[in-house]
Design a protein around this motif. Sequence first.
Motif, PDB file in Angstrom:
ATOM      1  N   ASN A   1      -3.260  18.042   7.625  1.00 37.17           N
ATOM      2  CA  ASN A   1      -1.508  18.311   7.873  1.00 37.17           C
ATOM      3  C   ASN A   1      -0.834  18.519   6.491  1.00 37.17           C
ATOM      4  N   LYS A   2      -1.153  16.737   5.176  1.00 37.83           N
ATOM      5  CA  LYS A   2      -1.136  16.665   4.101  1.00 37.83           C
ATOM      6  C   LYS A   2      -1.372  17.370   3.477  1.00 37.83           C
ATOM      7  N   LYS A   3      -1.987  17.828   3.395  1.00 36.56           N
ATOM      8  CA  LYS A   3      -2.273  19.727   2.648  1.00 36.56           C
ATOM      9  C   LYS A   3      -2.629  18.323   0.941  1.00 36.56           C
TER      10      LYS A   3
ATOM     11  N   GLU B   1      -3.447   3.552   7.129  1.00 35.70           N
ATOM     12  CA  GLU B   1      -3.706   4.323   6.323  1.00 35.70           C
ATOM     13  C   GLU B   1      -2.706   6.070   6.431  1.00 35.70           C
ATOM     14  N   TYR B   2      -2.993   6.218   7.710  1.00 33.74           N
ATOM     15  CA  TYR B   2      -2.983   7.438   7.815  1.00 33.74           C
ATOM     16  C   TYR B   2      -1.950   7.665   7.876  1.00 33.74           C
ATOM     17  N   LYS B   3      -0.737   6.501   8.473  1.00 38.34           N
ATOM     18  CA  LYS B   3       0.303   7.158   8.077  1.00 38.34           C
ATOM     19  C   LYS B   3       1.338   7.130   6.982  1.00 38.34           C
TER      20      LYS B   3
ATOM     21  N   LYS C   1     -12.332  12.768  13.975  1.00 35.52           N
ATOM     22  CA  LYS C   1     -10.714  13.973  14.224  1.00 35.52           C
ATOM     23  C   LYS C   1      -9.855  13.824  13.657  1.00 35.52           C
ATOM     24  N   ALA C   2      -9.123  12.581  13.957  1.00 36.29           N
ATOM     25  CA  ALA C   2      -7.819  11.876  13.378  1.00 36.29           C
ATOM     26  C   ALA C   2      -7.524  11.693  11.833  1.00 36.29           C
ATOM     27  N   LEU C   3      -8.416  11.328  11.117  1.00 35.79           N
ATOM     28  CA  LEU C   3      -8.088  11.475  10.354  1.00 35.79           C
ATOM     29  C   LEU C   3      -8.888  12.672   9.073  1.00 35.79           C
ATOM     30  N   ILE C   4      -9.334  14.023   9.345  1.00 35.82           N
ATOM     31  CA  ILE C   4      -9.411  15.404   9.229  1.00 35.82           C
ATOM     32  C   ILE C   4      -8.033  15.489   9.482  1.00 35.82           C
TER      33      ILE C   4
ATOM     34  N   LYS D   1       0.836  -0.701   0.243  1.00 36.79           N
ATOM     35  CA  LYS D   1       0.209  -0.235   0.043  1.00 36.79           C
ATOM     36  C   LYS D   1       0.882   1.048  -0.070  1.00 36.79           C
ATOM     37  N   ASP D   2       2.010   1.523   0.919  1.00 39.00           N
ATOM     38  CA  ASP D   2       2.693   2.474   0.615  1.00 39.00           C
ATOM     39  C   ASP D   2       3.376   2.856  -0.751  1.00 39.00           C
TER      40      ASP D   2
END
Length: 373
Positions: A126-128, A85-87, A118-121, A65-66
Amino acid sequence: MIIGVPKELPIFKDIPEYRVGLSPMGVRELIELGTTVYVESGAGSGVGFTDVDYETVGAKIVYSKDEVYKRAEIIVKVREPQELEYKIISEGSHTGRMTCGDEGKVIMGFFNLVAAPKALIDVLINKKTTIIGYEIIQKDDGKLPVLIPMSEIAGKLAPQIAGRLLESSSGGRGILLGGIPGVPPAEVVIFGGGTLGCNAAKSLAGLGANVYVMDISRDKLEDIACHMEHKVTTLFATKYNIEKLVKFANVLIGAVFVVGERTPILVSKDMVKSMKKGAVIIDFDIDQGGCVETAKLAPAGKFVYTVEGVIHFCMPNTPTLVARTSTHALTGAILPYLKNIVKFGIDKALKEDSALNRGVYIYKGSIKKEYIK
């Protein structure tokens, strides 16, 4: 331009996602426009699409996936990224050319950010990233071209789900939806006269169930009354009518969708208590919060559970139950928008296509919908 198709992760441990963001047919269409498409190995396994199927049409298979996220400029998904997948949602492209924008990735899928963690948002900001939600791509006439086929599928699945849960072996009331001569059919109440509600009503009434559709819009109710092949009773969705119908319903279906808003709660816990034991609630609105107070996404991920003796079905991705049909329908619906992005780049495509523009939740890290918190 480089497009990536990752394998979908389960929603919680017990809610699978079998669909894939693009079928081989869709991949071929994009490759013929000069696009490079990376597909994660096994991405189509839940639908019956093999890696060879994708390679045959020109896709490149990668084994993590990376790698999909690092290589691609546009990530085409079905559901919002899950916590694992967040990271790996990285900024920019390893190619350094980002023809789809100067910063971050473009990620497309059913996001339902109005009810997202909220963590996903925070990660997406942050990742633009630029986030396009399929459920809010909206034409000038108000129609939702990508959501509609999924709603049609969910509506047509309603009889299969309701029939199975009503069976005695499931703890249901042991009622046949359509009844037989001398034995009355099931009483089915549907909240919402939109695409999902209409398809559910048509399918259930066609089996012989007594169907009631409730909505606040007279136009929708009139349309149902005039064009339904089988008899369907329509009522305004007032509290009085809701309380009255809930008490005798064998099956209650939530089919309410308000763009950019949490689904309003129409059925309170006290109303659920008044229902018959073994009755069934199918809340198709659960990904927007649900229209029944007792509807929830259980922490363990179970989407079938019982409250006050009433069986609840709360699966946020019901069309995945018929993943092949859903994937073909989704690919067909999203392909015109993807082609425009490939041809013109994301900025010009958003500028010239008002429907696509309405689908933007976040643009390069900036929130574009005031209802996202």
